[in-house]
Design an enzyme around this catalytic site. Structure first.
Site, PDB file in Angstrom:
ATOM      1  N   HIS A 110      47.518  -6.401 -66.782  1.00 41.00           N
ATOM      2  CA  HIS A 110      47.308  -5.186 -65.845  1.00 41.00           C
ATOM      3  C   HIS A 110      47.844  -4.035 -65.444  1.00 41.00           C
ATOM      4  O   HIS A 110      47.350  -3.341 -64.660  1.00 41.00           O
ATOM      5  CB  HIS A 110      46.423  -5.853 -64.634  1.00 41.00           C
ATOM      6  CG  HIS A 110      44.799  -6.617 -64.921  1.00 41.00           C
ATOM      7  ND1 HIS A 110      44.778  -7.738 -63.815  1.00 41.00           N
ATOM      8  CD2 HIS A 110      43.812  -6.739 -65.371  1.00 41.00           C
ATOM      9  CE1 HIS A 110      43.188  -8.008 -64.016  1.00 41.00           C
ATOM     10  NE2 HIS A 110      43.323  -6.746 -65.505  1.00 41.00           N
ATOM     11  N   CYS A 137      57.236  13.065 -66.886  1.00 50.91           N
ATOM     12  CA  CYS A 137      56.980  12.365 -67.813  1.00 50.91           C
ATOM     13  C   CYS A 137      58.509  12.745 -68.902  1.00 50.91           C
ATOM     14  O   CYS A 137      58.734  13.095 -69.718  1.00 50.91           O
ATOM     15  CB  CYS A 137      56.132  12.537 -68.887  1.00 50.91           C
ATOM     16  SG  CYS A 137      57.247  11.326 -70.370  1.00 50.91           S
ATOM     17  N   GLY A 176      46.123 -19.501 -59.433  1.00 54.06           N
ATOM     18  CA  GLY A 176      46.209 -19.160 -58.363  1.00 54.06           C
ATOM     19  C   GLY A 176      45.580 -16.822 -58.919  1.00 54.06           C
ATOM     20  O   GLY A 176      45.400 -16.557 -58.176  1.00 54.06           O
ATOM     21  N   LEU A 203      44.494 -22.465 -54.902  1.00 63.48           N
ATOM     22  CA  LEU A 203      44.213 -23.030 -53.666  1.00 63.48           C
ATOM     23  C   LEU A 203      42.505 -23.521 -52.983  1.00 63.48           C
ATOM     24  O   LEU A 203      42.579 -24.714 -52.478  1.00 63.48           O
ATOM     25  CB  LEU A 203      44.746 -21.804 -52.369  1.00 63.48           C
ATOM     26  CG  LEU A 203      45.133 -22.529 -51.050  1.00 63.48           C
ATOM     27  CD1 LEU A 203      46.212 -23.235 -51.320  1.00 63.48           C
ATOM     28  CD2 LEU A 203      45.565 -21.211 -50.651  1.00 63.48           C
TER      29      LEU A 203
HETATM   30  P1  OAD Z   1      42.282 -12.947 -55.837  1.00 64.79           P
HETATM   31  O1  OAD Z   1      43.136 -11.931 -54.622  1.00 64.79           O
HETATM   32  O2  OAD Z   1      41.412 -12.524 -56.093  1.00 64.79           O
HETATM   33  O3  OAD Z   1      42.554 -14.254 -56.095  1.00 64.79           O
HETATM   34  C1  OAD Z   1      43.725 -14.926 -55.649  1.00 64.79           C
HETATM   35  C2  OAD Z   1      43.316 -16.698 -55.789  1.00 64.79           C
HETATM   36  O4  OAD Z   1      44.740 -17.151 -55.614  1.00 64.79           O
HETATM   37  C3  OAD Z   1      42.612 -17.493 -55.059  1.00 64.79           C
HETATM   38  O5  OAD Z   1      41.544 -17.890 -55.328  1.00 64.79           O
HETATM   39  C4  OAD Z   1      43.210 -17.881 -54.219  1.00 64.79           C
HETATM   40  O6  OAD Z   1      42.684 -19.028 -53.448  1.00 64.79           O
HETATM   41  C5  OAD Z   1      44.317 -18.143 -54.653  1.00 64.79           C
HETATM   42  N1  OAD Z   1      45.151 -18.601 -53.730  1.00 64.79           N
HETATM   43  C6  OAD Z   1      45.643 -18.253 -52.760  1.00 64.79           C
HETATM   44  N2  OAD Z   1      47.587 -18.172 -52.140  1.00 64.79           N
HETATM   45  C7  OAD Z   1      47.758 -19.447 -53.177  1.00 64.79           C
HETATM   46  C8  OAD Z   1      49.116 -20.110 -53.523  1.00 64.79           C
HETATM   47  N3  OAD Z   1      49.624 -20.264 -52.272  1.00 64.79           N
HETATM   48  N4  OAD Z   1      48.823 -20.732 -54.380  1.00 64.79           N
HETATM   49  C9  OAD Z   1      47.545 -21.072 -54.923  1.00 64.79           C
HETATM   50  N5  OAD Z   1      46.395 -20.371 -55.129  1.00 64.79           N
HETATM   51  C10 OAD Z   1      46.466 -19.130 -54.054  1.00 64.79           C
HETATM   52  O7  OAD Z   1      43.416 -12.465 -57.342  1.00 64.79           O
HETATM   53  P2  OAD Z   1      43.334 -12.221 -58.775  1.00 64.79           P
HETATM   54  O8  OAD Z   1      42.947 -13.031 -59.114  1.00 64.79           O
HETATM   55  O9  OAD Z   1      44.840 -12.426 -59.396  1.00 64.79           O
HETATM   56  O10 OAD Z   1      43.115  -6.373 -60.735  1.00 64.79           O
HETATM   57  O11 OAD Z   1      42.857 -11.060 -59.066  1.00 64.79           O
HETATM   58  C11 OAD Z   1      42.670 -10.317 -60.233  1.00 64.79           C
HETATM   59  C12 OAD Z   1      42.393  -8.923 -59.983  1.00 64.79           C
HETATM   60  O12 OAD Z   1      41.588  -7.979 -59.243  1.00 64.79           O
HETATM   61  C13 OAD Z   1      44.037  -8.557 -60.055  1.00 64.79           C
HETATM   62  O13 OAD Z   1      44.633  -8.567 -61.317  1.00 64.79           O
HETATM   63  C14 OAD Z   1      43.333  -7.344 -59.364  1.00 64.79           C
HETATM   64  C15 OAD Z   1      42.509  -6.676 -58.710  1.00 64.79           C
HETATM   65  O14 OAD Z   1      41.800  -5.613 -58.743  1.00 64.79           O
HETATM   66  C16 OAD Z   1      44.214  -4.732 -60.869  1.00 64.79           C
HETATM   67  O15 OAD Z   1      45.037  -4.366 -59.967  1.00 64.79           O
HETATM   68  C17 OAD Z   1      43.658  -3.919 -61.911  1.00 64.79           C
END
Ligand code: OAD
Length: 233
Positions: A110, A137, A176, A203
């Protein structure tokens, strides 16, 4: 869990950096650092209010120097250094905590906060400071730079390399991530279809939790080092 894996693909998301102090995306009220995702993470948002978007990512970039990798990043870097088979860490995160922990076999699907993308020539360049003044740039010197972040509606980086790695993987590990954003959310199904053993470390159960052979729930700083110890035996 069986022990004779050779080729591993690891997908990480915002949860792995949460204990370093970086906010996840789908936290309280569905806001990312106080903003709706469509106001800061789409090409349309940048056209509508480029200053707001630059300021937003400038603040995220500046925050990187206030945080450190945690035990989960360290454990994956150790796995990368010691695993003899193939390994690819695919992160959805735009922070630099995997590489600061020492991981080498990794990619940012990303984009990256410490990278800028030229709106004219399309070159990517390193950036440490702010983009709010729209510096030219360094490659073409003509056009302005935008954050090198894959916004909604844009294609993630290195999909072919990821698909190849998923095809060969016999272990897929998701750490995560909420499993809300495709194509990353579909990697578990691709890996499973090709016979990989699939493990989720999170989590809370992710949206695709039913596709995993094994789900371990807890903080990444505890689950990931224990899992890496198991793998390295
Ligand atoms: P999310 O914020 O959607 O999900 C984070 C996940 O991490 C959740 O399922 C939480 O339960 C878990 N979590 C939180 N704290 C934790 C901990 N200490 N240990 C383990 N797990 C934990 O984030 P992403 O799935 O990364 O895209 O989101 C995906 C994409 O959506 C991102 O890359 C971003 C966003 O829009 C872009 O920017 C293109």
């Amino acid at each position: 869990m069986k022990q004779d894996f050779e080729n591993i693909v690891i997908l990480t998301g915002a949860g792995i950096s949460a204990e370093s102090g970086l906010a996840t995306f789908r936290g309280a009220e569905g806001l990312w650092e106080g903003h709706r995702v469509e106001d800061v993470a789409t090409p349309g948002a940048f056209v509508a209010d480029p200053h707001l978007v630059q300021r937003f990512y400038d603040a995220r970039r500046a925050a990187l120097s206030t945080v450190e990798p945690n035990a989960a990043h360290d454990a994956l870097a150790r796995l990368d250094a010691e695993w003899r088979g193939e390994l690819l860490i695919v992160t959805q995160n735009v922070d630099d905590l995997h590489e600061r922990a020492g991981a080498k076999r990794m990619l940012h699907m990303h984009g990256e906060l410490r990278s800028a993308l030229c709106l004219g020539c399309g070159e990517r360049s390193r950036v440490e400071g702010d983009l709010i003044e729209f510096p030219p740039c360094p490659e073409c010197a003509q056009q302005m730079l935008r954050p090198d972040i894959v916004w909604f509606g844009e294609l993630p980086y290195e999909m072919e390399r990821i698909e190849q790695a998923l095809m060969r993987a016999d272990l897929f590990v998701s750490i995560g991530t909420s499993g809300a954003v495709y194509p990353a959310a579909g990697f578990v199904q691709s890996a499973k279809y090709r016979g990989a053993y699939c493990v989720e470390l999170n989590l809370d159960p992710s949206q695709g939790s039913i596709f995993f052979d094994e789900s371990r729930m807890g903080p990444a700083s505890e689950l990931v080092p224990a899992f890496v110890d198991e793998l390295l035996g």
